[in-house]
Design a protein around this motif. Structure first.
Motif, PDB file in Angstrom:
ATOM      1  N   LEU A  67      13.712  -5.383  -2.709  1.00 56.13           N
ATOM      2  CA  LEU A  67      14.806  -5.521  -1.737  1.00 56.13           C
ATOM      3  C   LEU A  67      14.318  -5.192  -0.332  1.00 56.13           C
ATOM      4  N   ASP A  68      13.427  -4.209  -0.215  1.00 53.85           N
ATOM      5  CA  ASP A  68      12.848  -3.872   1.095  1.00 53.85           C
ATOM      6  C   ASP A  68      11.980  -5.011   1.628  1.00 53.85           C
ATOM      7  N   PHE A  69      11.249  -5.691   0.755  1.00 55.88           N
ATOM      8  CA  PHE A  69      10.493  -6.873   1.181  1.00 55.88           C
ATOM      9  C   PHE A  69      11.465  -7.943   1.682  1.00 55.88           C
ATOM     10  N   LYS A  70      12.540  -8.150   0.925  1.00 54.41           N
ATOM     11  CA  LYS A  70      13.517  -9.191   1.266  1.00 54.41           C
ATOM     12  C   LYS A  70      14.155  -8.932   2.628  1.00 54.41           C
ATOM     13  N   SER A  71      14.510  -7.689   2.889  1.00 47.64           N
ATOM     14  CA  SER A  71      15.199  -7.359   4.141  1.00 47.64           C
ATOM     15  C   SER A  71      14.237  -7.253   5.328  1.00 47.64           C
ATOM     16  N   GLY A  72      12.951  -7.149   5.044  1.00 49.62           N
ATOM     17  CA  GLY A  72      11.975  -6.976   6.110  1.00 49.62           C
ATOM     18  C   GLY A  72      11.696  -5.518   6.417  1.00 49.62           C
ATOM     19  N   LYS A  73      12.403  -4.616   5.723  1.00 48.38           N
ATOM     20  CA  LYS A  73      12.171  -3.178   5.922  1.00 48.38           C
ATOM     21  C   LYS A  73      10.730  -2.827   5.577  1.00 48.38           C
ATOM     22  N   ARG A  74      10.204  -3.481   4.564  1.00 47.13           N
ATOM     23  CA  ARG A  74       8.813  -3.261   4.157  1.00 47.13           C
ATOM     24  C   ARG A  74       8.006  -4.480   4.595  1.00 47.13           C
ATOM     25  N   LYS A 134      13.552   0.742 -11.297  1.00 45.38           N
ATOM     26  CA  LYS A 134      14.284   1.164 -10.095  1.00 45.38           C
ATOM     27  C   LYS A 134      13.404   1.117  -8.853  1.00 45.38           C
ATOM     28  N   ILE A 135      12.174   1.555  -8.993  1.00 46.91           N
ATOM     29  CA  ILE A 135      11.253   1.539  -7.851  1.00 46.91           C
ATOM     30  C   ILE A 135      10.949   0.098  -7.445  1.00 46.91           C
ATOM     31  N   MET A 136      10.729  -0.768  -8.451  1.00 47.11           N
ATOM     32  CA  MET A 136      10.422  -2.162  -8.146  1.00 47.11           C
ATOM     33  C   MET A 136      11.604  -2.836  -7.444  1.00 47.11           C
ATOM     34  N   VAL A 137      12.820  -2.586  -7.923  1.00 44.51           N
ATOM     35  CA  VAL A 137      13.999  -3.193  -7.295  1.00 44.51           C
ATOM     36  C   VAL A 137      14.051  -2.795  -5.827  1.00 44.51           C
ATOM     37  N   GLN A 138      13.889  -1.517  -5.528  1.00 42.44           N
ATOM     38  CA  GLN A 138      13.961  -1.060  -4.140  1.00 42.44           C
ATOM     39  C   GLN A 138      12.862  -1.683  -3.296  1.00 42.44           C
ATOM     40  N   GLN A 139      11.656  -1.733  -3.839  1.00 39.40           N
ATOM     41  CA  GLN A 139      10.549  -2.324  -3.089  1.00 39.40           C
ATOM     42  C   GLN A 139      10.779  -3.816  -2.821  1.00 39.40           C
ATOM     43  N   SER A 165       5.269  -7.353   4.992  1.00 38.15           N
ATOM     44  CA  SER A 165       4.424  -8.043   4.010  1.00 38.15           C
ATOM     45  C   SER A 165       3.986  -9.382   4.585  1.00 38.15           C
ATOM     46  N   THR A 166       2.992  -9.948   3.967  1.00 35.42           N
ATOM     47  CA  THR A 166       2.555 -11.279   4.380  1.00 35.42           C
ATOM     48  C   THR A 166       3.162 -12.359   3.486  1.00 35.42           C
ATOM     49  N   VAL A 167       3.362 -12.039   2.221  1.00 34.43           N
ATOM     50  CA  VAL A 167       3.826 -13.034   1.254  1.00 34.43           C
ATOM     51  C   VAL A 167       5.144 -12.620   0.588  1.00 34.43           C
ATOM     52  N   MET A 168       5.243 -11.357   0.210  1.00 35.41           N
ATOM     53  CA  MET A 168       6.365 -10.919  -0.628  1.00 35.41           C
ATOM     54  C   MET A 168       7.734 -11.126   0.031  1.00 35.41           C
ATOM     55  N   GLY A 169       7.848 -10.904   1.314  1.00 31.00           N
ATOM     56  CA  GLY A 169       9.127 -11.095   1.995  1.00 31.00           C
ATOM     57  C   GLY A 169       9.626 -12.528   1.857  1.00 31.00           C
ATOM     58  N   ARG A 170       8.707 -13.465   2.008  1.00 29.87           N
ATOM     59  CA  ARG A 170       9.079 -14.881   1.883  1.00 29.87           C
ATOM     60  C   ARG A 170       9.488 -15.208   0.457  1.00 29.87           C
ATOM     61  N   HIS A 171       8.782 -14.628  -0.512  1.00 34.73           N
ATOM     62  CA  HIS A 171       9.152 -14.861  -1.913  1.00 34.73           C
ATOM     63  C   HIS A 171      10.538 -14.300  -2.207  1.00 34.73           C
ATOM     64  N   MET A 172      10.799 -13.082  -1.766  1.00 31.54           N
ATOM     65  CA  MET A 172      12.046 -12.420  -2.123  1.00 31.54           C
ATOM     66  C   MET A 172      13.266 -13.045  -1.469  1.00 31.54           C
ATOM     67  N   LYS A 173      13.092 -13.687  -0.324  1.00 30.66           N
ATOM     68  CA  LYS A 173      14.224 -14.346   0.334  1.00 30.66           C
ATOM     69  C   LYS A 173      14.758 -15.505  -0.499  1.00 30.66           C
ATOM     70  N   GLY A 174      13.991 -15.963  -1.458  1.00 29.70           N
ATOM     71  CA  GLY A 174      14.439 -17.042  -2.337  1.00 29.70           C
ATOM     72  C   GLY A 174      15.271 -16.573  -3.511  1.00 29.70           C
ATOM     73  N   TYR A 175      15.429 -15.252  -3.652  1.00 35.09           N
ATOM     74  CA  TYR A 175      16.169 -14.713  -4.799  1.00 35.09           C
ATOM     75  C   TYR A 175      17.386 -13.924  -4.333  1.00 35.09           C
ATOM     76  N   SER A 176      18.444 -13.969  -5.123  1.00 36.79           N
ATOM     77  CA  SER A 176      19.609 -13.108  -4.868  1.00 36.79           C
ATOM     78  C   SER A 176      19.238 -11.687  -5.292  1.00 36.79           C
ATOM     79  N   ASP A 177      20.032 -10.713  -4.857  1.00 43.05           N
ATOM     80  CA  ASP A 177      19.776  -9.330  -5.256  1.00 43.05           C
ATOM     81  C   ASP A 177      19.871  -9.178  -6.779  1.00 43.05           C
TER      82      ASP A 177
END
Length: 106
Positions: A70-77, A63-68, A79-91
């Motif tokens: 998703l936060d990388f994906k949305s830009g809420k958290r 649960k914690i990993m999912v939230q983290q 990051s230098t790398v993780m946000g770009r990685h997460m944008k390639g995946y659906s929720d």
């Protein structure tokens, strides 16, 4: 002619068995497992990094990993790398990856 037909039948049988074998192996690996292999480049093989700035992922609470993630994906958290990685995946893919990584033994 019979010898050629027999040979052809044997070759077809071998090809069919090989195809079944490959299908069984392909079914053993989930999309989440395959996607998680990209995590292992930074977080260590099987998500077991040796410490330092990059955290291990094996056994991380799902649960914690999912939230983290998703936060990388949305830009809420930030990051230098993780946000770009997460944008390639659906929720749903992110949830599946987190579930898989959380299931690994630390």
């Amino acid at each position: 002619m019979k010898k050629t037909q027999s040979r052809l039948a044997k070759m077809l049988a071998i090809a069919a068995l090989a195809s079944l074998s490959l299908s069984a192996h392909a079914g053993d690996i989930t999309n989440a497992e395959l996607s998680a292999t990209t995590c292992f480049q930074c977080h260590g093989a099987e998500g077991k990094s040796a410490g330092g700035a990059i955290p291990p992922l094996a056994g991380y609470p799902e649960k914690i990993m999912v939230q983290q993630l998703l936060d990388f994906k949305s830009g809420k958290r930030p990051s230098t790398v993780m946000g770009r990685h997460m944008k390639g995946y659906s929720d749903d893919e992110i949830r599946a990856i987190a579930q898989y990584l959380g299931s690994l033994k630390p």
